[in-house]
Design a protein around this motif. Structure first.
Motif, PDB file in Angstrom:
ATOM      1  N   ILE A 148      50.573  41.413  32.021  1.00  0.00           N
ATOM      2  CA  ILE A 148      49.747  42.621  31.993  1.00  0.00           C
ATOM      3  C   ILE A 148      48.403  42.350  31.332  1.00  0.00           C
ATOM      4  O   ILE A 148      47.355  42.781  31.834  1.00  0.00           O
ATOM      5  CB  ILE A 148      50.502  43.766  31.288  1.00  0.00           C
ATOM      6  N   LEU A 149      48.415  41.626  30.218  1.00  0.00           N
ATOM      7  CA  LEU A 149      47.157  41.313  29.535  1.00  0.00           C
ATOM      8  C   LEU A 149      46.240  40.457  30.402  1.00  0.00           C
ATOM      9  O   LEU A 149      45.022  40.689  30.456  1.00  0.00           O
ATOM     10  CB  LEU A 149      47.439  40.602  28.210  1.00  0.00           C
ATOM     11  N   TYR A 150      46.795  39.483  31.097  1.00  0.00           N
ATOM     12  CA  TYR A 150      45.995  38.624  31.961  1.00  0.00           C
ATOM     13  C   TYR A 150      45.386  39.437  33.103  1.00  0.00           C
ATOM     14  O   TYR A 150      44.193  39.315  33.405  1.00  0.00           O
ATOM     15  CB  TYR A 150      46.841  37.481  32.515  1.00  0.00           C
ATOM     16  N   VAL A 205      38.851  43.624  33.875  1.00  0.00           N
ATOM     17  CA  VAL A 205      37.685  43.909  33.023  1.00  0.00           C
ATOM     18  C   VAL A 205      36.544  42.961  33.364  1.00  0.00           C
ATOM     19  O   VAL A 205      35.385  43.392  33.485  1.00  0.00           O
ATOM     20  CB  VAL A 205      38.072  43.825  31.529  1.00  0.00           C
ATOM     21  N   ILE A 206      36.842  41.691  33.524  1.00  0.00           N
ATOM     22  CA  ILE A 206      35.799  40.721  33.875  1.00  0.00           C
ATOM     23  C   ILE A 206      35.180  41.084  35.224  1.00  0.00           C
ATOM     24  O   ILE A 206      33.959  41.026  35.401  1.00  0.00           O
ATOM     25  CB  ILE A 206      36.353  39.283  33.867  1.00  0.00           C
ATOM     26  N   PHE A 207      36.007  41.480  36.187  1.00  0.00           N
ATOM     27  CA  PHE A 207      35.477  41.889  37.491  1.00  0.00           C
ATOM     28  C   PHE A 207      34.567  43.108  37.352  1.00  0.00           C
ATOM     29  O   PHE A 207      33.479  43.155  37.931  1.00  0.00           O
ATOM     30  CB  PHE A 207      36.621  42.186  38.460  1.00  0.00           C
ATOM     31  N   ALA A 208      35.017  44.110  36.592  1.00  0.00           N
ATOM     32  CA  ALA A 208      34.236  45.340  36.437  1.00  0.00           C
ATOM     33  C   ALA A 208      32.901  45.062  35.744  1.00  0.00           C
ATOM     34  O   ALA A 208      31.856  45.584  36.160  1.00  0.00           O
ATOM     35  CB  ALA A 208      35.040  46.370  35.648  1.00  0.00           C
ATOM     36  N   GLY A 241      29.271  45.511  37.392  1.00  0.00           N
ATOM     37  CA  GLY A 241      28.272  46.354  36.733  1.00  0.00           C
ATOM     38  C   GLY A 241      26.949  45.639  36.535  1.00  0.00           C
ATOM     39  O   GLY A 241      25.878  46.197  36.802  1.00  0.00           O
ATOM     40  N   VAL A 242      27.026  44.397  36.092  1.00  0.00           N
ATOM     41  CA  VAL A 242      25.799  43.612  35.889  1.00  0.00           C
ATOM     42  C   VAL A 242      25.095  43.379  37.223  1.00  0.00           C
ATOM     43  O   VAL A 242      23.865  43.514  37.332  1.00  0.00           O
ATOM     44  CB  VAL A 242      26.114  42.270  35.174  1.00  0.00           C
ATOM     45  N   LEU A 243      25.855  43.038  38.240  1.00  0.00           N
ATOM     46  CA  LEU A 243      25.253  42.817  39.560  1.00  0.00           C
ATOM     47  C   LEU A 243      24.630  44.101  40.115  1.00  0.00           C
ATOM     48  O   LEU A 243      23.580  44.047  40.764  1.00  0.00           O
ATOM     49  CB  LEU A 243      26.295  42.266  40.530  1.00  0.00           C
ATOM     50  N   LEU A 245      30.035  39.099  45.690  1.00  0.00           N
ATOM     51  CA  LEU A 245      29.492  38.348  44.553  1.00  0.00           C
ATOM     52  C   LEU A 245      30.318  38.575  43.286  1.00  0.00           C
ATOM     53  O   LEU A 245      30.570  37.633  42.526  1.00  0.00           O
ATOM     54  CB  LEU A 245      28.030  38.734  44.314  1.00  0.00           C
ATOM     55  N   ALA A 246      30.727  39.810  43.045  1.00  0.00           N
ATOM     56  CA  ALA A 246      31.530  40.113  41.859  1.00  0.00           C
ATOM     57  C   ALA A 246      32.855  39.375  41.909  1.00  0.00           C
ATOM     58  O   ALA A 246      33.322  38.839  40.893  1.00  0.00           O
ATOM     59  CB  ALA A 246      31.756  41.615  41.736  1.00  0.00           C
ATOM     60  N   LEU A 247      33.458  39.315  43.088  1.00  0.00           N
ATOM     61  CA  LEU A 247      34.723  38.607  43.240  1.00  0.00           C
ATOM     62  C   LEU A 247      34.556  37.118  42.971  1.00  0.00           C
ATOM     63  O   LEU A 247      35.342  36.513  42.234  1.00  0.00           O
ATOM     64  CB  LEU A 247      35.283  38.835  44.644  1.00  0.00           C
ATOM     65  N   LEU A 248      33.538  36.523  43.545  1.00  0.00           N
ATOM     66  CA  LEU A 248      33.310  35.085  43.365  1.00  0.00           C
ATOM     67  C   LEU A 248      32.945  34.741  41.918  1.00  0.00           C
ATOM     68  O   LEU A 248      33.517  33.820  41.322  1.00  0.00           O
ATOM     69  CB  LEU A 248      32.204  34.604  44.312  1.00  0.00           C
ATOM     70  N   ILE A 249      32.008  35.478  41.364  1.00  0.00           N
ATOM     71  CA  ILE A 249      31.555  35.168  39.999  1.00  0.00           C
ATOM     72  C   ILE A 249      32.648  35.448  38.976  1.00  0.00           C
ATOM     73  O   ILE A 249      32.898  34.635  38.077  1.00  0.00           O
ATOM     74  CB  ILE A 249      30.269  35.960  39.674  1.00  0.00           C
ATOM     75  N   SER A 250      33.332  36.583  39.114  1.00  0.00           N
ATOM     76  CA  SER A 250      34.389  36.898  38.143  1.00  0.00           C
ATOM     77  C   SER A 250      35.551  35.913  38.264  1.00  0.00           C
ATOM     78  O   SER A 250      36.209  35.612  37.270  1.00  0.00           O
ATOM     79  CB  SER A 250      34.881  38.331  38.316  1.00  0.00           C
ATOM     80  N   GLY A 251      35.793  35.393  39.461  1.00  0.00           N
ATOM     81  CA  GLY A 251      36.839  34.379  39.629  1.00  0.00           C
ATOM     82  C   GLY A 251      36.528  33.116  38.859  1.00  0.00           C
ATOM     83  O   GLY A 251      37.397  32.554  38.178  1.00  0.00           O
ATOM     84  N   VAL A 252      35.284  32.671  38.939  1.00  0.00           N
ATOM     85  CA  VAL A 252      34.875  31.463  38.205  1.00  0.00           C
ATOM     86  C   VAL A 252      34.912  31.713  36.700  1.00  0.00           C
ATOM     87  O   VAL A 252      35.423  30.890  35.930  1.00  0.00           O
ATOM     88  CB  VAL A 252      33.469  31.009  38.660  1.00  0.00           C
ATOM     89  N   VAL A 253      34.391  32.854  36.279  1.00  0.00           N
ATOM     90  CA  VAL A 253      34.381  33.188  34.846  1.00  0.00           C
ATOM     91  C   VAL A 253      35.816  33.299  34.321  1.00  0.00           C
ATOM     92  O   VAL A 253      36.135  32.776  33.246  1.00  0.00           O
ATOM     93  CB  VAL A 253      33.590  34.493  34.600  1.00  0.00           C
ATOM     94  N   SER A 254      36.678  33.938  35.070  1.00  0.00           N
ATOM     95  CA  SER A 254      38.085  34.080  34.658  1.00  0.00           C
ATOM     96  C   SER A 254      38.770  32.723  34.581  1.00  0.00           C
ATOM     97  O   SER A 254      39.568  32.481  33.679  1.00  0.00           O
ATOM     98  CB  SER A 254      38.844  34.974  35.634  1.00  0.00           C
TER      99      SER A 254
END
Length: 85
Positions: A5-7, A13-16, A20-22, A35-44
């Motif tokens: 659940i935490l993961y 949250v990282i995706f949101a 938001g930034v984008l 873009l949010a999906l790709l960037i948040s995937g790398v960041v995660s």
């Protein structure tokens, strides 16, 4: 289960935040989501590696436990029964 659940919550949250930034930079619609999906995937992948490892260990233990229960059940079911004479 808590680590799963935490993961998942951290990924959301990282995706949101990424979306938001984008959006602040002017991305809209399908481009924003892509873009949010790709960037948040790398960041995660980078930021949540330790959490992902903990979650993986929990899931693996759960699967192994269920498999052992199933194998015990099958062995018990397949065991020869004493004959009643």
């Amino acid at each position: 289960m808590r680590s799963v659940i935490l993961y998942t919550l951290a990924r959301a949250v990282i995706f949101a935040v990424t979306a938001g930034v984008l959006a602040l930079f002017g991305a809209r619609g399908f481009l924003l989501l892509l873009l949010a999906l790709l960037i948040s995937g790398v960041v995660s992948y980078v930021l949540l590696s330790a959490q992902r490892d903990r979650m993986s260990a929990v899931v693996t233990r759960g699967v192994r436990s269920q498999r052992e229960k199933f194998e015990r059940s099958v062995a018990k079911e397949d065991a020869p029964r004493p004959r009643a004479d």
